[in-house]
Design a protein around this motif. Structure first.
Motif, PDB file in Angstrom:
ATOM      1  N   ASP A   1      -5.101  -3.796 -10.127  1.00 44.72           N
ATOM      2  CA  ASP A   1      -5.711  -2.673  -9.418  1.00 44.72           C
ATOM      3  C   ASP A   1      -4.568  -1.848  -8.816  1.00 44.72           C
ATOM      4  N   ILE A   2      -4.155  -0.788  -9.541  1.00 44.78           N
ATOM      5  CA  ILE A   2      -2.968  -0.033  -9.139  1.00 44.78           C
ATOM      6  C   ILE A   2      -3.175   0.640  -7.788  1.00 44.78           C
ATOM      7  N   GLU A   3      -4.353   1.161  -7.542  1.00 51.27           N
ATOM      8  CA  GLU A   3      -4.599   1.845  -6.267  1.00 51.27           C
ATOM      9  C   GLU A   3      -4.433   0.884  -5.092  1.00 51.27           C
ATOM     10  N   LYS A   4      -5.010  -0.321  -5.208  1.00 50.83           N
ATOM     11  CA  LYS A   4      -4.885  -1.309  -4.130  1.00 50.83           C
ATOM     12  C   LYS A   4      -3.425  -1.749  -3.982  1.00 50.83           C
ATOM     13  N   PHE A   5      -2.753  -1.928  -5.111  1.00 52.07           N
ATOM     14  CA  PHE A   5      -1.354  -2.342  -5.094  1.00 52.07           C
ATOM     15  C   PHE A   5      -0.503  -1.334  -4.322  1.00 52.07           C
ATOM     16  N   LEU A   6      -0.699  -0.047  -4.585  1.00 50.46           N
ATOM     17  CA  LEU A   6       0.073   0.988  -3.886  1.00 50.46           C
ATOM     18  C   LEU A   6      -0.286   1.039  -2.407  1.00 50.46           C
ATOM     19  N   GLY A   7      -1.576   0.946  -2.125  1.00 50.84           N
ATOM     20  CA  GLY A   7      -2.019   0.994  -0.731  1.00 50.84           C
ATOM     21  C   GLY A   7      -1.499  -0.151   0.102  1.00 50.84           C
ATOM     22  N   ASP A   8      -1.385  -1.327  -0.516  1.00 50.31           N
ATOM     23  CA  ASP A   8      -0.894  -2.504   0.205  1.00 50.31           C
ATOM     24  C   ASP A   8       0.594  -2.393   0.532  1.00 50.31           C
ATOM     25  N   ARG A   9       1.327  -1.652  -0.277  1.00 46.27           N
ATOM     26  CA  ARG A   9       2.785  -1.615  -0.120  1.00 46.27           C
ATOM     27  C   ARG A   9       3.334  -0.330   0.502  1.00 46.27           C
ATOM     28  N   ILE A  10       2.562   0.745   0.445  1.00 47.50           N
ATOM     29  CA  ILE A  10       3.001   2.004   1.069  1.00 47.50           C
ATOM     30  C   ILE A  10       1.897   2.446   2.014  1.00 47.50           C
ATOM     31  N   HIS A  11       2.033   2.051   3.266  1.00 41.25           N
ATOM     32  CA  HIS A  11       0.993   2.318   4.257  1.00 41.25           C
ATOM     33  C   HIS A  11       0.802   3.823   4.443  1.00 41.25           C
TER      34      HIS A  11
END
Length: 293
Positions: free
Chosen positions: A2-12
């Motif tokens: 899940d790319i969207e969740k992955f980005l959200g988890d790492r770039i607040h």
């Protein structure tokens, strides 16, 4: 993944949008979907985003307002990076700094209100300033390279400033087409009255009103040295030529109109036009448009 969740988890705080539609966000109105679109707000956030995507091997590409681009059909399992949040717009004397996400129309209204001229050739061009820099946008009377002082960009994981002589501008080309992320541009204007600016904008508006109607990418091919792509296409008998729902405009042969086409239809028509022009004239047309992704 899940790319969207992955980005959200790492770039607040990074703004993202899942299932991004190319058809809804491009002037040609076709193409498939992208897994995620990301909207960084600062150079720091952009640097972190690009570093993360490269480290994890997630494919990505940049997109401005979606003119002069042909997206692919199908689904892109990667990230579209848009610069709409880079919206700074300020003036010092007749110099104007524009964020990459500022549209040509917004820039011109800002300049006219402050009596800053020399930018009127951008009237009616559907572009953000970032995309305009990348493509060296313009018309016969002027190109962006004529008014650029410097360009702010991110290259190799670092923010830097490109002076005019480092931008590699030529006809509808710049060094930024190699994947360098433009974040802003400093433009050189000149003193002008609002009436003078309004008159010149009216001239360019009237010229653009004569362009073909319908969904298109604007001009498809770069004008060759000493000639016009549209004339070569017309001479080669390509006006009205069609593939699927795509056809060469009868009004201006350098425009391909989407009449219910897929991206594959348009790509095939582009190749067919290039083949016929080369067979008739010996000239190989260079595409002005960018292919995505």
């Amino acid at each position: 993944m899940d790319i969207e969740k992955f980005l959200g988890d790492r770039i607040h705080g990074l703004d993202t949008e899942a299932n991004f539609s190319f058809a809804r966000h491009t002037t040609i109105g076709c193409g498939g979907m992208a897994a995620v679109c990301a909207y960084p707000k600062t150079e720091e956030e952009l640097i972190a985003l690009l570093a993360l995507l490269k480290r994890r091997g997630i494919p990505y590409c940049f997109l401005g307002v979606g003119a002069n681009v042909l997206p692919a059909d199908g689904r892109f399992e990667g990230v579209i990076v848009r610069f709409t949040r880079f919206s700074a717009l300020s003036a010092q004397g007749t110099d104007i700094f524009c964020g990459a996400g500022v549209t040509a129309g917004a820039l011109l209204r800002f300049a006219q209100a402050r009596g800053i001229g020399g930018l009127e050739f951008l009237t009616g061009i559907p572009a953000s300033l970032g995309g305009a820099v990348v493509m060296n946008a313009g018309v016969k009377e002027g190109h962006l390279s004529d008014v650029v002082h410097s360009v702010a960009a991110v290259e190799g994981g670092k923010a830097r400033i490109f002076r005019l002589n480092e931008c590699g501008f030529s006809e509808k080309y710049s060094v930024f087409q190699s994947g360098i992320a433009v974040t802003g541009v400093l433009l050189k204007g000149r003193p002008a009255s609002q009436a003078e600016i309004a008159e010149k904008r009216g001239y360019f508006r009237a010229k653009r009103a004569r362009l073909p109607k319908g969904r298109s990418m604007g001009c498809v091919f770069v004008n060759p040295e000493g000639g016009f792509a549209g004339e070569l296409i017309d001479r080669s008998g390509c006006k009205g030529l069609s593939v699927g729902g795509a056809f060469v405009s009868e009004e201006h042969a350098n425009f391909i109109i989407n009449g219910g086409a897929t991206s594959a239809d348009i790509a095939k028509l582009i190749d067919l036009v290039k083949e016929r022009v080369f067979a008739e004239t010996g000239i190989r047309l260079r595409e002005e448009i960018m292919r995505l992704p």
